[in-house]
Design a protein around this motif. Structure first.
Motif, PDB file in Angstrom:
ATOM      1  N   LEU A 110     -30.125  17.768 -37.561  1.00 48.73           N
ATOM      2  CA  LEU A 110     -30.538  19.443 -38.117  1.00 48.73           C
ATOM      3  C   LEU A 110     -30.977  18.776 -39.428  1.00 48.73           C
ATOM      4  CD1 LEU A 110     -28.327  21.971 -36.367  1.00 48.73           C
ATOM      5  CD2 LEU A 110     -31.320  22.116 -36.653  1.00 48.73           C
ATOM      6  N   PRO A 111     -29.755  18.320 -40.271  1.00 44.73           N
ATOM      7  CA  PRO A 111     -30.195  18.092 -41.641  1.00 44.73           C
ATOM      8  C   PRO A 111     -30.975  17.539 -41.619  1.00 44.73           C
ATOM      9  CG  PRO A 111     -27.273  17.764 -41.282  1.00 44.73           C
ATOM     10  CD  PRO A 111     -28.517  17.839 -40.274  1.00 44.73           C
ATOM     11  N   THR A 112     -31.865  16.187 -41.342  1.00 45.07           N
ATOM     12  CA  THR A 112     -32.522  15.888 -41.272  1.00 45.07           C
ATOM     13  C   THR A 112     -33.916  16.040 -40.673  1.00 45.07           C
ATOM     14  OG1 THR A 112     -31.925  14.001 -40.206  1.00 45.07           O
ATOM     15  CG2 THR A 112     -30.958  13.772 -42.313  1.00 45.07           C
ATOM     16  N   SER A 113     -34.519  17.061 -40.685  1.00 51.81           N
ATOM     17  CA  SER A 113     -35.053  17.353 -39.626  1.00 51.81           C
ATOM     18  C   SER A 113     -36.392  17.500 -40.245  1.00 51.81           C
ATOM     19  CB  SER A 113     -34.851  18.581 -38.832  1.00 51.81           C
ATOM     20  OG  SER A 113     -34.013  18.478 -37.561  1.00 51.81           O
ATOM     21  N   VAL A 114     -37.018  17.112 -39.587  1.00 50.87           N
ATOM     22  CA  VAL A 114     -38.546  17.429 -40.529  1.00 50.87           C
ATOM     23  C   VAL A 114     -38.977  18.633 -40.187  1.00 50.87           C
ATOM     24  CG1 VAL A 114     -40.910  16.786 -40.830  1.00 50.87           C
ATOM     25  CG2 VAL A 114     -39.252  15.118 -40.330  1.00 50.87           C
ATOM     26  N   GLU A 115     -40.425  20.043 -40.638  1.00 53.39           N
ATOM     27  CA  GLU A 115     -40.616  20.700 -40.534  1.00 53.39           C
ATOM     28  C   GLU A 115     -41.564  21.039 -39.440  1.00 53.39           C
ATOM     29  OE1 GLU A 115     -42.501  25.567 -42.436  1.00 53.39           O
ATOM     30  OE2 GLU A 115     -40.808  23.979 -43.017  1.00 53.39           O
ATOM     31  N   ARG A 116     -41.818  20.965 -38.249  1.00 54.41           N
ATOM     32  CA  ARG A 116     -43.818  21.219 -37.678  1.00 54.41           C
ATOM     33  C   ARG A 116     -44.182  22.371 -37.758  1.00 54.41           C
ATOM     34  NH1 ARG A 116     -42.010  18.070 -32.619  1.00 54.41           N
ATOM     35  NH2 ARG A 116     -39.949  17.952 -32.719  1.00 54.41           N
ATOM     36  N   ARG A 117     -45.653  22.783 -37.301  1.00 59.15           N
ATOM     37  CA  ARG A 117     -45.668  24.312 -37.083  1.00 59.15           C
ATOM     38  C   ARG A 117     -46.160  23.673 -35.790  1.00 59.15           C
ATOM     39  NH1 ARG A 117     -45.911  27.470 -40.874  1.00 59.15           N
ATOM     40  NH2 ARG A 117     -45.997  26.932 -43.467  1.00 59.15           N
ATOM     41  N   ILE A 118     -45.704  25.037 -35.238  1.00 60.55           N
ATOM     42  CA  ILE A 118     -46.489  25.053 -33.876  1.00 60.55           C
ATOM     43  C   ILE A 118     -46.927  26.243 -33.719  1.00 60.55           C
ATOM     44  CG2 ILE A 118     -44.312  24.189 -33.196  1.00 60.55           C
ATOM     45  CD1 ILE A 118     -43.435  26.637 -32.256  1.00 60.55           C
ATOM     46  N   ASP A 119     -48.012  26.652 -32.500  1.00 63.65           N
ATOM     47  CA  ASP A 119     -48.167  27.870 -32.208  1.00 63.65           C
ATOM     48  C   ASP A 119     -47.682  28.821 -31.597  1.00 63.65           C
ATOM     49  OD1 ASP A 119     -51.023  26.799 -33.194  1.00 63.65           O
ATOM     50  OD2 ASP A 119     -51.875  25.459 -30.911  1.00 63.65           O
ATOM     51  N   LEU A 120     -47.418  29.930 -31.986  1.00 61.76           N
ATOM     52  CA  LEU A 120     -47.294  31.185 -30.763  1.00 61.76           C
ATOM     53  C   LEU A 120     -47.514  32.291 -30.639  1.00 61.76           C
ATOM     54  CD1 LEU A 120     -44.560  32.206 -34.262  1.00 61.76           C
ATOM     55  CD2 LEU A 120     -43.836  30.299 -32.074  1.00 61.76           C
ATOM     56  N   GLY A 121     -47.613  32.428 -29.764  1.00 57.25           N
ATOM     57  CA  GLY A 121     -48.097  33.340 -28.497  1.00 57.25           C
ATOM     58  C   GLY A 121     -47.663  34.521 -29.422  1.00 57.25           C
ATOM     59  N   GLU A 122     -48.999  35.829 -28.922  1.00 55.99           N
ATOM     60  CA  GLU A 122     -48.258  37.151 -28.976  1.00 55.99           C
ATOM     61  C   GLU A 122     -49.121  37.695 -28.041  1.00 55.99           C
ATOM     62  OE1 GLU A 122     -48.446  40.552 -32.954  1.00 55.99           O
ATOM     63  OE2 GLU A 122     -48.053  38.897 -33.474  1.00 55.99           O
ATOM     64  N   LEU A 123     -47.763  39.443 -27.609  1.00 51.62           N
ATOM     65  CA  LEU A 123     -48.358  39.809 -26.679  1.00 51.62           C
ATOM     66  C   LEU A 123     -48.843  41.194 -27.556  1.00 51.62           C
ATOM     67  CD1 LEU A 123     -45.319  39.835 -24.036  1.00 51.62           C
ATOM     68  CD2 LEU A 123     -47.491  38.408 -24.207  1.00 51.62           C
ATOM     69  N   SER A 124     -49.906  42.003 -27.447  1.00 52.71           N
ATOM     70  CA  SER A 124     -50.849  42.616 -27.942  1.00 52.71           C
ATOM     71  C   SER A 124     -49.640  44.230 -27.542  1.00 52.71           C
ATOM     72  CB  SER A 124     -52.023  43.238 -27.621  1.00 52.71           C
ATOM     73  OG  SER A 124     -52.192  43.246 -26.368  1.00 52.71           O
ATOM     74  N   GLY A 125     -49.679  45.076 -28.612  1.00 52.06           N
ATOM     75  CA  GLY A 125     -48.990  46.436 -27.937  1.00 52.06           C
ATOM     76  C   GLY A 125     -47.664  46.219 -28.302  1.00 52.06           C
TER      77      GLY A 125
END
Length: 182
Positions: A110-125
């Protein structure tokens, strides 16, 4: 000397049929700020308060459901880095990202983790967000029974929920849209 951002670890003590509760003691031994959630609503409240409390990141000890609950609580995707200590029953998301499945190794990372961007889904409504799995249909109906139950999580509850869903499910129409497609 640069110090690592403060990480607040939120533990879902009901993940993996209660086995995730052990993460609290293991985090404490590493001097990681850890707090247990009392419910899905409390978990969301803890995530929202992490940013206001000065945390540079939030980590979650639980499984895919814990992650989904937390994502819904963030004001916007990317607002706060989210780490994961796999302590659920399936840990599919952690496997997909190759996060160490061993709790000790994940806590140490945890203290040395590297940030990664990921795709997220989102439900409309509803605006609900997901990173790994979005359930609908039969599975959604069974999970609604599991999550709404006062019984402890168990195989018996899962079997009951599946049988109940089999008896009550009726198909629905849906459409799926993504960037550039439908």
């Amino acid at each position: 000397m640069t110090t690592a951002p403060r990480i607040r670890l939120i533990v879902n003590p009901s993940a993996a049929s209660g086995r995730a509760r052990r993460v609290l003691g293991r985090a404490s031994a590493r001097r990681i700020e850890a707090v247990a959630s009392d419910s899905a609503e409390h978990l969301a409240e803890l995530v929202r308060s992490a940013r206001a409390g000065g945390a540079g990141a939030v980590a979650l000890a639980g499984g895919d459901g814990t992650l989904t609950s937390a994502l819904g609580a963030l004001a916007a995707p990317g607002a706060l880095p989210v780490g994961l200590v796999p302590a659920g029953s399936g840990n599919d998301f952690a496997r997909d990202l190759r996060i160490p499945l061993d709790v000790e190794q994940a806590l140490d990372a945890l203290p040395t983790s590297v940030e990664r961007r990921i795709d997220l889904g989102e439900l409309s409504g509803s605006g609900a967000r997901f990173a790994c799995v979005a359930t609908m249909g039969f599975d959604e109906l069974a999970l609604r029974t599991v999550h709404g139950s006062r019984w402890p999580r168990s195989r018996a509850l899962n079997v009951y929920a599946a049988l109940r869903a089999l008896l009550t499910y009726s198909p629905r129409r849906l459409s799926i849209e993504w960037e550039g497609g439908r």
